[in-house]
Design a protein around this motif. Structure first.
Motif, PDB file in Angstrom:
ATOM      1  N   ILE A   1     -21.817  -6.852   6.363  1.00 20.84           N
ATOM      2  CA  ILE A   1     -20.965  -5.982   5.562  1.00 20.84           C
ATOM      3  C   ILE A   1     -19.722  -6.771   5.200  1.00 20.84           C
ATOM      4  O   ILE A   1     -19.059  -7.333   6.074  1.00 20.84           O
ATOM      5  N   ILE A   2     -19.432  -6.827   3.920  1.00 24.30           N
ATOM      6  CA  ILE A   2     -18.177  -7.432   3.460  1.00 24.30           C
ATOM      7  C   ILE A   2     -17.316  -6.259   2.996  1.00 24.30           C
ATOM      8  O   ILE A   2     -17.617  -5.605   2.008  1.00 24.30           O
ATOM      9  N   ASN A   3     -16.262  -5.998   3.754  1.00 26.89           N
ATOM     10  CA  ASN A   3     -15.471  -4.787   3.577  1.00 26.89           C
ATOM     11  C   ASN A   3     -14.059  -5.116   3.093  1.00 26.89           C
ATOM     12  O   ASN A   3     -13.208  -5.532   3.872  1.00 26.89           O
ATOM     13  N   GLY A   4     -13.833  -4.947   1.794  1.00 23.14           N
ATOM     14  CA  GLY A   4     -12.504  -5.062   1.215  1.00 23.14           C
ATOM     15  C   GLY A   4     -11.818  -6.398   1.352  1.00 23.14           C
ATOM     16  O   GLY A   4     -10.648  -6.439   1.729  1.00 23.14           O
TER      17      GLY A   4
ATOM     18  N   VAL B   1     -24.024  -5.509   2.445  1.00 24.76           N
ATOM     19  CA  VAL B   1     -23.391  -4.275   1.988  1.00 24.76           C
ATOM     20  C   VAL B   1     -22.003  -4.674   1.500  1.00 24.76           C
ATOM     21  O   VAL B   1     -21.251  -5.345   2.221  1.00 24.76           O
ATOM     22  N   LEU B   2     -21.660  -4.281   0.277  1.00 24.44           N
ATOM     23  CA  LEU B   2     -20.384  -4.664  -0.318  1.00 24.44           C
ATOM     24  C   LEU B   2     -19.487  -3.455  -0.511  1.00 24.44           C
ATOM     25  O   LEU B   2     -19.890  -2.460  -1.117  1.00 24.44           O
ATOM     26  N   ASN B   3     -18.277  -3.532  -0.007  1.00 20.97           N
ATOM     27  CA  ASN B   3     -17.215  -2.562  -0.275  1.00 20.97           C
ATOM     28  C   ASN B   3     -16.053  -3.375  -0.824  1.00 20.97           C
ATOM     29  O   ASN B   3     -15.341  -4.026  -0.061  1.00 20.97           O
ATOM     30  N   LEU B   4     -15.893  -3.366  -2.137  1.00 24.28           N
ATOM     31  CA  LEU B   4     -14.951  -4.274  -2.775  1.00 24.28           C
ATOM     32  C   LEU B   4     -13.912  -3.526  -3.592  1.00 24.28           C
ATOM     33  O   LEU B   4     -14.223  -2.551  -4.269  1.00 24.28           O
ATOM     34  N   ASP B   5     -12.696  -4.017  -3.533  1.00 26.38           N
ATOM     35  CA  ASP B   5     -11.598  -3.480  -4.327  1.00 26.38           C
ATOM     36  C   ASP B   5     -11.383  -4.406  -5.514  1.00 26.38           C
ATOM     37  O   ASP B   5     -11.262  -5.621  -5.328  1.00 26.38           O
TER      38      ASP B   5
ATOM     39  N   ASN C   1      -9.711   4.628  -5.169  1.00 23.30           N
ATOM     40  CA  ASN C   1      -9.535   3.463  -6.044  1.00 23.30           C
ATOM     41  C   ASN C   1     -10.730   2.519  -5.990  1.00 23.30           C
ATOM     42  O   ASN C   1     -10.596   1.327  -5.735  1.00 23.30           O
ATOM     43  N   ALA C   2     -11.895   3.045  -6.251  1.00 28.59           N
ATOM     44  CA  ALA C   2     -13.128   2.265  -6.150  1.00 28.59           C
ATOM     45  C   ALA C   2     -13.389   1.469  -7.425  1.00 28.59           C
ATOM     46  O   ALA C   2     -13.186   1.959  -8.531  1.00 28.59           O
ATOM     47  N   GLY C   3     -13.873   0.269  -7.236  1.00 34.39           N
ATOM     48  CA  GLY C   3     -14.375  -0.520  -8.341  1.00 34.39           C
ATOM     49  C   GLY C   3     -15.870  -0.281  -8.450  1.00 34.39           C
ATOM     50  O   GLY C   3     -16.477   0.335  -7.582  1.00 34.39           O
TER      51      GLY C   3
END
Length: 166
Positions: A16-19, A43-47, A134-136
């Motif tokens: 998981i790459i988180n922010g 799993v990507l959670n990116l700003d 504020n999701a991309g």
């Protein structure tokens, strides 16, 4: 896993790459690429932006928005994954009450309901509602034959992208 010091262990099935807020080095991106090429899951959670608040405590100013460049954009594009540099706004969003204005939607917090969550994926199968502040957007297009992707959450048909105007 600290990619600056070690490889991703071979027994790890998913990362998981988180922010992330800083740029990955070429060596770190190479390690992620090698992991993906060996069939690893990500799993990507990116700003898309970092919001920088005004430093003047006596005057309200809109925050400054600085694009976050991690290097993942180029790496993942070869796998058919597009990472946008815009915010997702959605009419399906929580509301707040403002004096003199009444009830207002907070469009920059998409509210993703169960029907827009992948109920077969172990990451999202037990979720009923998720809100993303504020999701991309991350989009999957033209995947190579040896790559598969699962969309675990998607905004409603009433969503739109911010463009350059916040």
């Amino acid at each position: 896993v600290n990619l600056s010091e070690e490889d991703i262990p071979v027994n790890v099935q998913s990362i998981i790459i988180n922010g992330p807020k800083t740029e990955f080095t070429e060596a770190e991106l190479y390690k992620i690429d090698q992991y993906l090429m060996k069939g690893g899951n990500i799993v990507l959670n990116l700003d898309p932006f970092e919001q920088i608040a005004s430093q003047n405590p006596y005057q309200y100013q809109m925050p400054e928005y600085r694009a976050i460049e991690t290097g993942l954009e180029k790496l993942l594009s070869k796998y058919g994954v597009e990472m946008g540099k815009e915010y997702v706004f959605d009419k399906k969003s929580p509301t707040t009450y403002l004096d003199n204005f009444g009830e207002k939607n907070i469009y920059d917090i998409p509210q993703v309901e169960k029907k827009n969550l992948d109920q077969k994926n172990p990451v999202s199968k037990n979720m009923n509602l998720v809100m993303f502040f504020n999701a991309g957007f991350i989009d999957v297009k033209d995947l190579p034959e040896d790559v598969s992707a699962s969309v675990i959450a998607k905004s409603s048909p009433e969503s739109w992208l911010s463009g350059n105007n916040f």
